[in-house]
Every structure is written in structure tokens, then in C-alpha cells.
Design an enzyme around this catalytic site. Structure first.
Site, PDB file in Angstrom:
ATOM      1  CB  VAL A  61      -0.968  -0.006   1.221  1.00 18.45           C
ATOM      2  CG1 VAL A  61      -0.225   0.175   2.531  1.00 18.45           C
ATOM      3  CG2 VAL A  61      -2.080   1.000   1.068  1.00 18.45           C
ATOM      4  CB  CYS A  62       1.817   3.910  -1.833  1.00 13.29           C
ATOM      5  SG  CYS A  62       0.883   4.045  -3.372  1.00 13.29           S
ATOM      6  NE  ARG A  63      -0.093  10.890  -1.859  1.00 17.51           N
ATOM      7  CZ  ARG A  63      -0.408  11.563  -2.949  1.00 17.51           C
ATOM      8  NH1 ARG A  63      -1.579  12.127  -3.068  1.00 17.51           N
ATOM      9  NH2 ARG A  63       0.449  11.670  -3.937  1.00 17.51           N
ATOM     10  CG  MET A  89      -2.268   4.308   3.284  1.00 20.09           C
ATOM     11  SD  MET A  89      -2.888   2.932   4.301  1.00 20.09           S
ATOM     12  CE  MET A  89      -3.582   3.803   5.707  1.00 20.09           C
TER      13      MET A  89
END
Length: 111
Positions: A61-63, A89
Site C-alpha cells: 500500500v501507498c497513498r 491509503m
């Protein structure tokens, strides 16, 4: 394009006991992250790859999903069972999945 075929899951589908790899930068992590996540910024993944489990799926996961897609692609090429968390996220927060700030407080947000 490879990303079109990259395995992905919705934030709501990540098991609560799943291995969640957060590849965002330290200031993003500090603002808010999933409580069970392991933080390895994208730029450190190659050097720290041995910290990742080979015996279970790695949810990356990232932004918003772009950086994590690149990391998931890299991990798959290295033989890992990795999937991208679609929407990152932002999707995690929208799905009301639990988040904490770096100090452990529940007042977390996505930078």
C-alpha cells in the site's frame, strides 16, 4: 501495460491479520497508517527485502496505489506473492479500516 494485469485487492479485502507493507515516505506514515502495517519506504525495499515474508501474501500500500503497484511488480519479479492495495491509503480510510498516527493515537489521516 503490466499494471493492468498486476494482482490487486480492495482495501476492504485485506485480511486483518494479513501482511501489509506500507511503502510511503516517513512523514506520510507518521500522519496515519494501518495499525498492523510494516513500514519500508519505497526507496528502501530493495535493501530491506529480506524483512518481507516469503511464506505469505504481501499486500502493498501507498497513498493512492501508484508506488505500491511498482513495488508489488518488483516483489512478484523476485518470487513473492504480492498484491497491490487498489486506491492505497485513501481507499483504506474511505473503507473505514483502522488507522493510527505515529504516536499510536487514533487521530490519523492520509497525507
Amino acid at each position: 501495460m503490466f499494471f493492468d494485469r498486476l494482482p490487486a485487492v480492495e482495501a476492504a479485502e485485506v485480511p486483518s491479520d494479513g501482511f501489509l507493507l506500507d511503502v510511503r515516505e516517513p512523514e506520510e506514515w507518521a500522519a496515519g497508517h494501518a495499525e498492523q502495517a510494516v513500514h519500508v519506504p519505497m526507496g528502501e525495499v530493495v535493501a530491506r527485502i529480506d524483512e518481507l515474508p516469503r511464506d505469505r501474501r504481501v499486500h502493498v500500500v501507498c497513498r493512492s496505489g501508484g508506488r505500491s503497484a511498482q513495488v508489488a511488480q518488483y516483489l512478484i519479479a523476485q518470487g513473492y506473492d504480492a498484491v497491490n492495495v487498489d486506491g492505497g491509503m485513501h481507499a483504506w480510510q474511505a473503507a473505514n479500516r483502522p488507522m493510527v498516527a505515529a504516536d499510536g493515537s487514533p487521530e490519523a489521516f492520509v497525507l
